[in-house]
Design an enzyme around this catalytic site. Sequence first.
Site, PDB file in Angstrom:
ATOM      1  N   ILE A 122      -6.779 -16.757   4.763  1.00 11.86           N
ATOM      2  CA  ILE A 122      -6.057 -16.780   3.489  1.00 11.86           C
ATOM      3  C   ILE A 122      -4.660 -16.186   3.615  1.00 11.86           C
ATOM      4  O   ILE A 122      -3.674 -16.832   3.288  1.00 11.86           O
ATOM      5  CB  ILE A 122      -6.848 -16.022   2.390  1.00 11.86           C
ATOM      6  CG1 ILE A 122      -8.191 -16.716   2.120  1.00 11.86           C
ATOM      7  CG2 ILE A 122      -6.022 -15.952   1.108  1.00 11.86           C
ATOM      8  CD1 ILE A 122      -9.093 -15.948   1.159  1.00 11.86           C
ATOM      9  N   SER A 123      -4.553 -14.974   4.074  1.00 15.61           N
ATOM     10  CA  SER A 123      -3.229 -14.353   4.096  1.00 15.61           C
ATOM     11  C   SER A 123      -3.202 -13.166   5.052  1.00 15.61           C
ATOM     12  O   SER A 123      -4.234 -12.679   5.494  1.00 15.61           O
ATOM     13  CB  SER A 123      -2.844 -13.867   2.705  1.00 15.61           C
ATOM     14  OG  SER A 123      -3.695 -12.809   2.323  1.00 15.61           O
ATOM     15  N   GLY A 133      -0.886  -9.391   5.812  1.00 15.01           N
ATOM     16  CA  GLY A 133       0.104  -8.450   5.287  1.00 15.01           C
ATOM     17  C   GLY A 133       0.204  -7.265   6.208  1.00 15.01           C
ATOM     18  O   GLY A 133      -0.262  -7.313   7.339  1.00 15.01           O
ATOM     19  N   TYR A 171      -1.369  -4.630   6.082  1.00 14.45           N
ATOM     20  CA  TYR A 171      -2.676  -4.002   6.275  1.00 14.45           C
ATOM     21  C   TYR A 171      -3.552  -4.710   7.294  1.00 14.45           C
ATOM     22  O   TYR A 171      -4.435  -4.125   7.897  1.00 14.45           O
ATOM     23  CB  TYR A 171      -3.404  -4.008   4.926  1.00 14.45           C
ATOM     24  CG  TYR A 171      -3.397  -5.399   4.306  1.00 14.45           C
ATOM     25  CD1 TYR A 171      -4.313  -6.363   4.723  1.00 14.45           C
ATOM     26  CD2 TYR A 171      -2.427  -5.760   3.368  1.00 14.45           C
ATOM     27  CE1 TYR A 171      -4.275  -7.646   4.216  1.00 14.45           C
ATOM     28  CE2 TYR A 171      -2.388  -7.041   2.858  1.00 14.45           C
ATOM     29  CZ  TYR A 171      -3.310  -7.971   3.284  1.00 14.45           C
ATOM     30  OH  TYR A 171      -3.259  -9.253   2.800  1.00 14.45           O
ATOM     31  N   ARG A 175      -5.537  -8.847   7.844  1.00 20.57           N
ATOM     32  CA  ARG A 175      -5.685 -10.243   7.460  1.00 20.57           C
ATOM     33  C   ARG A 175      -6.844 -10.441   6.500  1.00 20.57           C
ATOM     34  O   ARG A 175      -7.817  -9.715   6.538  1.00 20.57           O
ATOM     35  CB  ARG A 175      -5.944 -11.097   8.705  1.00 20.57           C
ATOM     36  CG  ARG A 175      -4.804 -11.050   9.702  1.00 20.57           C
ATOM     37  CD  ARG A 175      -5.243 -11.581  11.041  1.00 20.57           C
ATOM     38  NE  ARG A 175      -5.242 -13.039  11.120  1.00 20.57           N
ATOM     39  CZ  ARG A 175      -4.147 -13.764  11.329  1.00 20.57           C
ATOM     40  NH1 ARG A 175      -2.990 -13.184  11.449  1.00 20.57           N
ATOM     41  NH2 ARG A 175      -4.224 -15.072  11.413  1.00 20.57           N
ATOM     42  N   LYS A 187     -11.503  -8.800   4.142  1.00 19.56           N
ATOM     43  CA  LYS A 187     -10.263  -8.197   4.611  1.00 19.56           C
ATOM     44  C   LYS A 187     -10.535  -7.473   5.913  1.00 19.56           C
ATOM     45  O   LYS A 187     -11.405  -6.611   5.983  1.00 19.56           O
ATOM     46  CB  LYS A 187      -9.785  -7.212   3.546  1.00 19.56           C
ATOM     47  CG  LYS A 187      -8.517  -6.477   3.837  1.00 19.56           C
ATOM     48  CD  LYS A 187      -8.070  -5.806   2.545  1.00 19.56           C
ATOM     49  CE  LYS A 187      -6.802  -5.021   2.701  1.00 19.56           C
ATOM     50  NZ  LYS A 187      -6.349  -4.510   1.388  1.00 19.56           N
ATOM     51  N   ASP A 191       0.515  -0.332  -6.872  1.00 15.66           N
ATOM     52  CA  ASP A 191       1.107  -1.541  -6.288  1.00 15.66           C
ATOM     53  C   ASP A 191       0.745  -2.780  -7.102  1.00 15.66           C
ATOM     54  O   ASP A 191       0.422  -3.822  -6.550  1.00 15.66           O
ATOM     55  CB  ASP A 191       0.664  -1.691  -4.836  1.00 15.66           C
ATOM     56  CG  ASP A 191       1.540  -2.695  -4.064  1.00 15.66           C
ATOM     57  OD1 ASP A 191       2.677  -2.953  -4.512  1.00 15.66           O
ATOM     58  OD2 ASP A 191       1.082  -3.220  -3.039  1.00 15.66           O
TER      59      ASP A 191
END
Lengths: 295, 400
Positions: B21-22, B24, B26, B28, B45, B146
Amino acid sequence: MAASYWESTQRKYWTFTKQQLTLERKKVEEAERNLVTMYPLPDRRLLSIYFYHQLSKMARPLGIRQQPLATAQVYVRRFYTKVEIRRTNPALVLATALYLACKMEEYPQHIRMILAEARHCWDTSFNDISKIGECEFTLISEMNSQLILHHPYRSLAELQTQFQLTQEENALAWSIINDHYLTDLPLLHAPHVVAITAMFLAVVLKPTQSGLPVHAAGATNALQALGNARNSPTQGAQNRVQKLVDWLAESSVDMEAVVECTQELISLYEVWESYNDKTCKDQIAKFVKARGLDK
Amino acid sequence: MFAGYQTKKRVNERYKIVGFISSGTYGRVYKAEGRNGRVGEFAIKKFKPDKEGEAQYTGISQSAIREMALCTELSHPNVVHTVEIILEEKCIFIVFEYAEHDLLQIIHHHNQPQRQAIPARTIKSILYQLLQGLVYLHRNWVMHRDLKPANIMVTSSGKVKIGDLGLARLFYKPLQSLFTGDKVVVTIWYRAPELLLGSRHYTPAVDLWAVGCIFAELLSLRPIFKGEEAKMDSKKTVPFQRNQMQKIVEIMGMPSKDRWPLLTAMPEYGQLSSLATGNSRFHRPQGLDNWYQTCLKNNQYPPGAGPENPGSDGFQLLQQLLEYDPQKRLTAEKALLHPYFSNHEKPSENCFENSKIKYPVRRVSQEDNDIRTSSLPGTKRSGLPDDSLIGRPAKRLKEG
């Protein structure tokens, strides 16, 4: 007291009755019958005192304060309800618990600093941060990532304002809370019950006379006052104690729990008299060395 | 210690990874399906190790510890549900319930191919659910820190869920000033003025400013204060976010001591006056009411009061969220009591109710499906990165 305590994992998963706790520990010991007979250990409270001394020694040079220490103590206690101590290297477990507690309590320390202090405090040969890193996985996994703790200190702060405790009383209550981490109380009672017990003891014991640490005899007086509160709320005792006793009797606080906490603390102070640093150290060293757990 | 860490649960035994998915700072995020009796879809995550390619245990980062602990502790219908945490051979996986959409993706969909406003009912429901999640977090002493459209998930049944607690933390009695821990937080466009002005002891009010920014963005389909981030210099001192502060002042006008008594105590207060020099828009700011009216007109919300128009109640709510003084800013609890949520029509529990708009499903890519051995986390960008849709600026600095 935080509203969140009632929904917390601490209350839901890490608060036991005495019977449950005994049963849990029995299960863990049964699985390692041989080890348990081969390597006898001192009373759990004496071991806890030793652990506390070791944790403080590691903490002092790093400027780590009481709250992370308290958290580390609870982590160690939780961990050893699930893992037989003789299968572990306590030096590593304590260092790791402190490392983890510091992160949770917003006072992070570098893993290398923790390792250095651990090596300084223990006659131990692990010399690799990856040992602590790996043990951290074990600790978190055994605790199911339930790392947030509710301590009695916050409740005490609220009580202090409510009852206008003197500085001495507050200091004494605070140190009684520190002491309760040497017992099973953090796994048995809600933080506010412990805070109330500590405050009550502090007021009854009058810090000016008794000094620290608290003595069993003094605490027994407190227990009597509590007994009076249950039976006839307006008898005996001085003004200040009376006020507290009345409040306790009228409040929804579980009196039985406060009595139980008081008894537990009294017996801690009794057992403390027989504490010997070297005995604890030697008996731990025996199984650690024999089993090569420090490698 | 004894036989070393023994993995009790294995990701691949419990979940089948269906796509990436994404990524960042932190690590994946993967989309997965349950295996061996676990039904449904999940988002997993995977945390990035502290140092890339690290082959041994180095200690878990403080932010990962925080997130694991908070995810385990919290449970609310408007906070992304944590299914379990798996610690497997030096890797940490947090398994979340899956959400098909997020606000960034929804806003994006309304921008393309041509601009079409998000229905007022949808916005009301989103805000209502978001605030309920926030009330829960704040009651439990958790600041999110955040909040931004990419972090607000929406399920296919229209349930809004606050996600990514990677920067969240407990705010009672911190041992150190909150400032010392992590130098700067919150994606700059959603950053509250007290943070921009260097406040060291900030409060849950920072989350409410972000909610105000998100509300404005849902209405206008563009970030309301789209500043450029000033980067840290080589000495690693935190710079004053001049451009971001400018963007706020251009609409809201200069904050004043009268309306915000502690303003002059802010560390960067001195910088504020220097902003005004040579910038005419400072003396004649657009004004939030003006911005609001223009926005409703541009996005063709039907005129007049009614459930199809966010109306004057919406404006008042927005104004009270985008209040300079954090002490006067609405709390999440008070915001929920605002007439905006009771007048005309009560907000729906399903933000897509009565909406004919079909949102595309989350894109997942197939190029990296091995969660255990995947290439270094955070190095490749494919699928739908969580922050790059309309050219988002860099989000946050690594914790010090």
